[in-house]
Design a protein around this motif. Structure first.
Motif, PDB file in Angstrom:
ATOM      1  N   LEU A  56       0.832  -1.197   0.000  1.00  0.00           N
ATOM      2  CA  LEU A  56       0.000   0.000   0.000  1.00  0.00           C
ATOM      3  C   LEU A  56       0.868   1.249   0.000  1.00  0.00           C
ATOM      4  O   LEU A  56       0.573   2.238  -0.690  1.00  0.00           O
ATOM      5  N   SER A  57       1.958   1.198   0.772  1.00  0.00           N
ATOM      6  CA  SER A  57       2.891   2.320   0.783  1.00  0.00           C
ATOM      7  C   SER A  57       3.528   2.517  -0.595  1.00  0.00           C
ATOM      8  O   SER A  57       3.689   3.643  -1.071  1.00  0.00           O
ATOM      9  N   LEU A  58       3.867   1.368  -1.255  1.00  0.00           N
ATOM     10  CA  LEU A  58       4.433   1.454  -2.609  1.00  0.00           C
ATOM     11  C   LEU A  58       3.431   2.059  -3.588  1.00  0.00           C
ATOM     12  O   LEU A  58       3.780   2.904  -4.420  1.00  0.00           O
ATOM     13  N   LEU A  59       2.157   1.637  -3.467  1.00  0.00           N
ATOM     14  CA  LEU A  59       1.119   2.184  -4.350  1.00  0.00           C
ATOM     15  C   LEU A  59       0.954   3.679  -4.131  1.00  0.00           C
ATOM     16  O   LEU A  59       0.819   4.458  -5.091  1.00  0.00           O
ATOM     17  N   ALA A  60       0.988   4.109  -2.864  1.00  0.00           N
ATOM     18  CA  ALA A  60       0.877   5.544  -2.566  1.00  0.00           C
ATOM     19  C   ALA A  60       2.070   6.314  -3.120  1.00  0.00           C
ATOM     20  O   ALA A  60       1.935   7.435  -3.627  1.00  0.00           O
ATOM     21  N   PHE A  61       3.255   5.690  -3.017  1.00  0.00           N
ATOM     22  CA  PHE A  61       4.447   6.351  -3.547  1.00  0.00           C
ATOM     23  C   PHE A  61       4.345   6.527  -5.067  1.00  0.00           C
ATOM     24  O   PHE A  61       4.663   7.589  -5.610  1.00  0.00           O
ATOM     25  N   ILE A  62       3.894   5.467  -5.756  1.00  0.00           N
ATOM     26  CA  ILE A  62       3.756   5.564  -7.224  1.00  0.00           C
ATOM     27  C   ILE A  62       2.735   6.630  -7.595  1.00  0.00           C
ATOM     28  O   ILE A  62       2.950   7.438  -8.510  1.00  0.00           O
ATOM     29  N   GLY A  63       1.609   6.657  -6.877  1.00  0.00           N
ATOM     30  CA  GLY A  63       0.612   7.683  -7.159  1.00  0.00           C
ATOM     31  C   GLY A  63       1.136   9.080  -6.905  1.00  0.00           C
ATOM     32  O   GLY A  63       0.910   9.999  -7.700  1.00  0.00           O
ATOM     33  N   GLY A  64       1.834   9.254  -5.781  1.00  0.00           N
ATOM     34  CA  GLY A  64       2.396  10.569  -5.481  1.00  0.00           C
ATOM     35  C   GLY A  64       3.459  10.988  -6.481  1.00  0.00           C
ATOM     36  O   GLY A  64       3.531  12.156  -6.891  1.00  0.00           O
ATOM     37  N   THR A  69       5.127  14.362 -10.868  1.00  0.00           N
ATOM     38  CA  THR A  69       5.693  14.499 -12.213  1.00  0.00           C
ATOM     39  C   THR A  69       4.738  15.240 -13.139  1.00  0.00           C
ATOM     40  O   THR A  69       5.136  16.138 -13.893  1.00  0.00           O
ATOM     41  N   GLY A  70       3.454  14.843 -13.076  1.00  0.00           N
ATOM     42  CA  GLY A  70       2.466  15.536 -13.909  1.00  0.00           C
ATOM     43  C   GLY A  70       2.374  17.015 -13.570  1.00  0.00           C
ATOM     44  O   GLY A  70       2.250  17.864 -14.459  1.00  0.00           O
ATOM     45  N   MET A  71       2.450  17.342 -12.268  1.00  0.00           N
ATOM     46  CA  MET A  71       2.385  18.740 -11.845  1.00  0.00           C
ATOM     47  C   MET A  71       3.573  19.530 -12.388  1.00  0.00           C
ATOM     48  O   MET A  71       3.432  20.665 -12.858  1.00  0.00           O
ATOM     49  N   ILE A  72       4.745  18.910 -12.334  1.00  0.00           N
ATOM     50  CA  ILE A  72       5.947  19.592 -12.846  1.00  0.00           C
ATOM     51  C   ILE A  72       5.806  19.851 -14.334  1.00  0.00           C
ATOM     52  O   ILE A  72       6.106  20.952 -14.836  1.00  0.00           O
ATOM     53  N   VAL A  74       2.999  20.005 -16.230  1.00  0.00           N
ATOM     54  CA  VAL A  74       1.940  20.978 -16.532  1.00  0.00           C
ATOM     55  C   VAL A  74       2.387  22.390 -16.174  1.00  0.00           C
ATOM     56  O   VAL A  74       2.222  23.339 -16.961  1.00  0.00           O
ATOM     57  N   GLU A  75       2.962  22.551 -14.978  1.00  0.00           N
ATOM     58  CA  GLU A  75       3.370  23.890 -14.548  1.00  0.00           C
ATOM     59  C   GLU A  75       4.514  24.433 -15.410  1.00  0.00           C
ATOM     60  O   GLU A  75       4.546  25.624 -15.740  1.00  0.00           O
ATOM     61  N   ALA A  76       5.466  23.561 -15.783  1.00  0.00           N
ATOM     62  CA  ALA A  76       6.588  24.021 -16.603  1.00  0.00           C
ATOM     63  C   ALA A  76       6.100  24.496 -17.966  1.00  0.00           C
ATOM     64  O   ALA A  76       6.529  25.549 -18.471  1.00  0.00           O
ATOM     65  N   ILE A  77       5.176  23.735 -18.567  1.00  0.00           N
ATOM     66  CA  ILE A  77       4.651  24.137 -19.881  1.00  0.00           C
ATOM     67  C   ILE A  77       3.817  25.413 -19.760  1.00  0.00           C
ATOM     68  O   ILE A  77       3.923  26.328 -20.589  1.00  0.00           O
ATOM     69  N   ALA A  78       2.980  25.496 -18.709  1.00  0.00           N
ATOM     70  CA  ALA A  78       2.151  26.692 -18.526  1.00  0.00           C
ATOM     71  C   ALA A  78       3.014  27.936 -18.299  1.00  0.00           C
ATOM     72  O   ALA A  78       2.802  28.990 -18.920  1.00  0.00           O
ATOM     73  N   LEU A  79       4.005  27.829 -17.420  1.00  0.00           N
ATOM     74  CA  LEU A  79       4.880  28.979 -17.146  1.00  0.00           C
ATOM     75  C   LEU A  79       5.710  29.346 -18.373  1.00  0.00           C
ATOM     76  O   LEU A  79       5.938  30.530 -18.656  1.00  0.00           O
ATOM     77  N   SER A  80       6.178  28.333 -19.111  1.00  0.00           N
ATOM     78  CA  SER A  80       6.967  28.642 -20.308  1.00  0.00           C
ATOM     79  C   SER A  80       6.114  29.360 -21.345  1.00  0.00           C
ATOM     80  O   SER A  80       6.598  30.262 -22.045  1.00  0.00           O
TER      81      SER A  80
END
Length: 715
Positions: A56-64, A69-72, A74-80
């Motif tokens: 369960l901890s591994l699953l949470a880590f993968i989700g996080g 990664t997705g946030m980085i 999206v934000e990098a493309i939006a800011l650029s």
């Protein structure tokens, strides 16, 4: 649609509440399990591991990890995109005509994305270790909150100015930086807490966590309060002491008065259906105004007098949308607001100006529609002409890639339009000179293709800055052959007339000379010495006379060769008779004759002329092989024609005289050994029989003559 806003007003907060329902249980669980408050970001991983749920901890880590990664990304493309639109593009837009400008912009954006990611990484490694994820989120939210005064006051306060908004934001962000960012930089060691910095942060009035000596609000509350207060006060003071520009006045009317007007209309304000109809009539004309009003009434299924204030409000929005289609949303909003904020004179001037603008726009749209229609017809007409043209037409861009390829081009090159599209012209036509498309000037060139065709190519550059060329290809193989045949026929016709006259003029006196020589030889001579001398001289004279007579007969044959009757005969028998004539020549004993004769149908020919052609070719072969050799004769039916080949292994023909061997009076033999009429006579006879005669030769390896005669002739 306004309904979207109403829906979002309750759905978005509900969504935020639902996604945060699990935060509080995890946070309480982590604290109750003895977790450190500073490690709260890792509760979602440490709680399952503490209770043995490693997967369960591994699953949470993968989700996080996925979410981070997705946030980085999206934000990098939006800011650029923001950086490119607001900073980079205004600086480089004047260079848009430069070569490879789009590729350069794309690479710049990639560099900006990398720089943003690198800056985020640098902040994490240098400052991020001293803050939790929640702390960094709060810092960001407080920074975004500083835009609220300018946003809301701009909607409800007409007196606000651009200078006031900028000053307020500058003051608010200065306090935000001093109270939140500066302590983080000091704690990370980036800014050293010495000198003036130490005096400011250590004083009671300027302490970042209890500014002006006020304690109890905490770090986050104090920063938000003082930054918002500085922002709001500076915005109000600067707006009061600065003047609005015309553009700012207009914007304040659009944003502030529009809401007041909607509220008035909702209560049954001053607008009526007649007012709306009047505005539409002034701007669009009575016909379009009546159409818009009638369509709305039909949709509501009501009469004009049955409309409620809310219906009139909706009609106003519909009318504004109709007006927006003609002159834009901003202008439409101004028009519907001027009834309340302008005087009658100003309204009359504005209405007249807008009416003129609308009429101009209507005419411009009609002109543009007519021009587009004409342009479409012209484009279609031009394409039909190009497609039906008998010559090949292609266009290439500045990189020599094919953009257009008509049907004639497919026929000439045997390459389909689909196969040629977007391919390099030099790859499609490897025999084409690369330098032909390098210069920006019109050129004409001739090319010999690998299949022995002759092509004429015209290359013209486009005049527009995009570059490229128009390539026109014409297959002139048949035209060139016809020109050569016509030139040869003209030569033969001219020489024929000349030889007819020469043979006639020489023939008569030559006959008299021959008779006198014969009489002298028969006369009685007194002395033996005189008789011997006279007999030897007369013999020499007689030999020369016979040679002249032979030349005259050749000239006569040459002059008469197009007027002989044709009969049905066997080509094989003609060849046999010719071989029987030649085999008595003493040179023939050293020649190896090889024949390959197929089954040949009778043909309509002049047997004497064809025999003369065979005889001339065989005698020329004997002359070319003084030391012996091989003569191969092949005769085969090939579809509708007969192919006859004479191939010898003689000395061959020099390359520099190959273009002249069918010319009258041209010979490669030594002086006195030939008249130069043999091959010219052969050429004329074969042409008279609707056939062709070609040759190929290589010095030292021999010569090959190929004759093609049609099996059926029109006589």
């Amino acid at each position: 649609n306004e309904d979207h806003i109403r829906k979002a007003a309750w759905l978005f907060p509900l969504y935020l509440l639902l996604i945060n329902l699990f935060v509080l249980p995890i946070a309480f669980g982590g604290i109750l399990a003895g977790g450190n408050e500073r490690a709260a970001d890792y509760f979602v991983l440490t709680l399952p591991m503490t209770h043995g749920a490693r997967y369960l901890s591994l699953l949470a880590f993968i989700g996080g990890f996925s979410a981070a990664t997705g946030m980085i990304i999206v934000e990098a493309i939006a800011l650029s995109t923001m950086v490119m639109n607001s900073i980079i593009m205004p600086a480089v837009i004047n260079f848009h005509d430069a070569p490879r400008f789009p590729a350069v912009i794309l690479n710049i954006k990639r560099v900006v994305i990398m720089a943003i990611v690198f800056l985020g990484y640098s902040f994490t490694t240098s400052v991020g270790g001293f803050y939790s994820l929640v702390d960094m989120g709060l810092i960001s939210f407080e920074a975004v909150a500083l835009f609220a005064p300018s946003f809301f006051l701009g909607l409800y306060w007409k007196r606000g100015t651009k200078a006031g908004a900028i000053a307020g934001l500058a003051a608010g962000f200065a306090v935000w930086f001093y109270t939140l960012i500066l302590p983080a930089l000091i704690e990370a060691g980036i800014v050293r807490n010495i000198g003036l910095v130490a005096q400011m942060t250590g004083s009671e009035l300027l302490n970042p966590e209890k500014l002006l000596g006020i304690d109890g609000m905490g770090r986050w509350g104090g920063s938000l309060f003082w930054s918002m207060l500085a922002n709001l006060l500076t915005y109000l003071v600067a707006s009061v002491f600065t003047r609005q520009t015309k553009e700012e006045e207009l914007q304040s009317l659009i944003f502030v008065e529009s809401y007041e007007k909607v509220r008035d209309l909702a209560r049954g304000g001053s607008y009526s259906i007649e007012d709306i109809e009047e505005v539409l009539t002034q701007c669009l004309g009575s016909a379009e105004s009546e159409t818009a009003i009638s369509s709305f009434l039909n949709k509501k299924n009501k009469k004009r007098y049955e409309l409620t204030p809310y219906d009139i409000n909706e009609l106003r929005n519909v009318a504004e949308n109709v007006l927006s289609g003609a002159m834009g949303s901003s202008m439409a909003a101004i028009i519907f607001e001027n009834k309340l904020v302008l005087t009658d004179d100003e309204r009359a001037v504005l209405s007249e100006s807008i009416k003129n603008i609308t009429e101009t726009l209507r005419l411009s749209r009609q002109d543009l529609a007519d021009a587009n229609k004409e342009l479409f017809y012209l484009k279609e007409f031009s394409e039909n002409i190009i497609e039906s043209a008998p010559i090949g037409i292609a266009t290439v861009d500045e990189f020599c890639k094919v953009r257009y390829w008509n049907k004639a081009m497919e026929t000439i090159t045997l390459i389909s339009k689909g196969a040629a599209s977007d391919k390099s012209l030099n790859l499609l036509l490897p025999w084409l000179s690369c330098n032909l498309l390098l210069d920006d000037e019109e050129k004409e060139s001739f090319f010999e293709t690998p299949d022995s065709r002759t092509l004429k190519m015209n290359v013209s550059p486009f005049k527009d800055p995009s570059g490229g060329h128009v390539v026109i290809v014409d297959d002139i193989t048949e035209k060139k052959i016809m020109e050569e045949q016509l030139l040869q026929s003209s030569k033969l016709a001219s020489i024929g007339k000349l030889t007819a006259g020469i043979s006639h003029e020489i023939g008569n006196p030559l006959a008299s000379i021959s008779s006198l020589v014969q009489e002298l030889r028969a006369a009685d001579i007194d002395t033996a010495e005189t008789k011997e001398f006279t007999g030897e001289s007369l013999k020499i004279i007689n030999n020369h006379v016979e040679r002249i007579a032979k030349i005259v007969r050749s000239l006569s044959d040459f002059a008469r060769m197009s007027s002989t009757k044709k009969i049905s005969c066997s080509v094989t028998e003609i060849l046999d008779r010719t071989i029987n004539l030649v085999k008595y020549d003493k040179r023939f004993k050293m020649i190896q004759l090889n024949t390959n004769i197929g089954e040949i149908s009778p043909m309509l020919l002049n047997p004497d002329q064809i025999q003369q052609v065979f005889l001339n070719l065989m005698l020329n072969a004997l002359d070319a092989m003084p030391n012996g050799g091989s003569l191969n004769i092949t005769m085969q039916q090939d579809g509708p024609s007969l192919t006859i080949v004479f191939a010898d292994t003689g000395s061959g023909i020099e390359e520099n005289v190959m273009d002249k061997i069918f010319d009258p009076f041209f010979t490669t033999k030594p002086l006195g050994k030939g008249t130069g009429l043999g091959l010219s006579i052969c050429y004329g006879i074969i042409r008279e029989h609707k056939g062709t005669i070609d040759f190929s030769s290589k010095r030292g390896e021999g010569t090959l003559f190929t004759i093609r005669l049609p099996l059926k002739s029109d006589g």
